[in-house]
Design a protein around this motif. Structure first.
Motif, short mmCIF file in Angstrom:
data_model
loop_
_atom_site.label_atom_id
_atom_site.label_comp_id
_atom_site.label_asym_id
_atom_site.label_seq_id
_atom_site.Cartn_x
_atom_site.Cartn_y
_atom_site.Cartn_z
N SER A 68 10.89 1.38 5.53
CA SER A 68 10.71 1.44 7.11
C SER A 68 11.09 0.08 7.83
O SER A 68 11.45 -0.17 9.19
N GLU B 133 1.20 -1.47 0.24
CA GLU B 133 -0.13 0.18 0.23
C GLU B 133 0.96 1.25 0.20
O GLU B 133 0.03 2.14 -0.36
N ARG B 134 2.45 0.80 0.33
CA ARG B 134 2.72 2.61 0.33
C ARG B 134 4.11 2.46 -0.61
O ARG B 134 4.65 3.66 -0.54
N ALA C 30 10.05 2.50 0.15
CA ALA C 30 9.31 2.91 1.49
C ALA C 30 9.61 1.30 2.59
O ALA C 30 9.04 1.59 3.48
N SER D 115 7.86 3.77 7.36
CA SER D 115 7.46 3.43 8.33
C SER D 115 8.08 3.08 9.55
O SER D 115 7.52 1.44 8.84
N ALA E 147 7.25 7.70 2.58
CA ALA E 147 6.49 7.19 2.75
C ALA E 147 6.50 6.43 3.62
O ALA E 147 5.74 5.32 4.10
#
Length: 251
Positions: A171, A157-158, A167, A223, A221
């Motif tokens: 992450s 999704e990222r 992303a 995390s 993006a």
């Protein structure tokens, strides 16, 4: 029970070898954009191998060798410091690792890959070593083995899965080594969801595919929380695969 080969005495390693799975993490040292360390792939696969070995304990005895740090990465050289091996060198290195482990008493060896450029080669080594040495040799990339769980966990999704320094990988490093992440840049806003295993009817090696920033999708993006969750999902999937591998009958 210890899971790292480097921490075992020769007697303990010899006693456990015949009933254990020897896992060889295979990484890469290559540029990962302006924001990630060149050891990104190595850090991720080594962590996942160690965690998977711990998760499998009780069902399967998994012993993790020191990781192979270098892989096949010549297409990253134009973007920055990269250490790459020729395919013939990497093949010989991994074959010799398998041969050494078998001569040390192991009957099951698994090459766990952490870099896309190694994927085809580790499968070839596994096939040849398994036939030549008469033991079970497996090979797989952690993201392919954990694909379904990672997709359900939002990894596509990222950005691309696994992508390169986008992303997903940003992450992972933000979760593992936040001190090594340097201000992720804002990159490509759009990306195509990539199929499992980059399934295509045929392969084309296009040198222009890596032109540009040196990363595949938007690193900003990323995390750390998602990275920690995705690492856990990957380790769990790899642990399940190793338990299945350990249960396969020997010849």
């Amino acid at each position: 029970m210890r899971t790292l080969l480097a921490e075992l005495t020769r007697d303990e390693a010899a006693r456990r070898a015949a009933g254990a799975v020897a896992v060889v993490p295979v990484g890469a040292v290559e540029q990962h954009g302006p924001h990630l360390p060149v050891g990104t792939d190595l850090f991720a696969v080594a962590h996942i191998a160690r965690q998977a070995a711990s998760l499998a304990a009780g069902t399967a005895d998994v012993i993790v060798t020191p990781p192979v740090p270098f892989g096949y990465s010549p297409y990253h050289l134009p973007h920055g410091p990269t250490v790459t091996l020729r395919t013939s060198t990497l093949h010989a290195l991994l074959y010799d690792v398998c041969d050494s482990l078998v001569r040390s008493g192991f009957r099951r060896v698994f090459l766990l890959n952490g870099h896309g450029g190694n994927a085809e080669l580790i499968a070839v080594v596994a096939r040849e070593a398994g036939v030549d040495l008469g033991v079970l040799v497996g090979a797989g990339s952690y993201w392919t083995m954990a694909w379904d769980a990672l997709e359900r966990g939002g990894a596509q999704e990222r950005g691309r899965l696994p992508g390169h320094a986008g992303a997903f990988e940003t992450s992972l490093v933000a979760a593992l080594r936040p001190d090594l992440v340097v201000s992720p840049p804002h990159g490509r806003d759009t990306f195509a969801r990539n199929p499992r295993g980059y399934a295509r009817p045929y392969h084309v090696e296009d040198p222009l595919a890596w032109a540009g920033e040196g990363f595949s999708d938007d690193p900003s993006a990323a995390s750390a929380a998602d990275g920690a969750r995705w690492l856990d999902l990957a380790a769990d999937a790899v642990a399940q695969a190793l338990q299945e591998f350990a249960a396969r009958p020997l010849r």
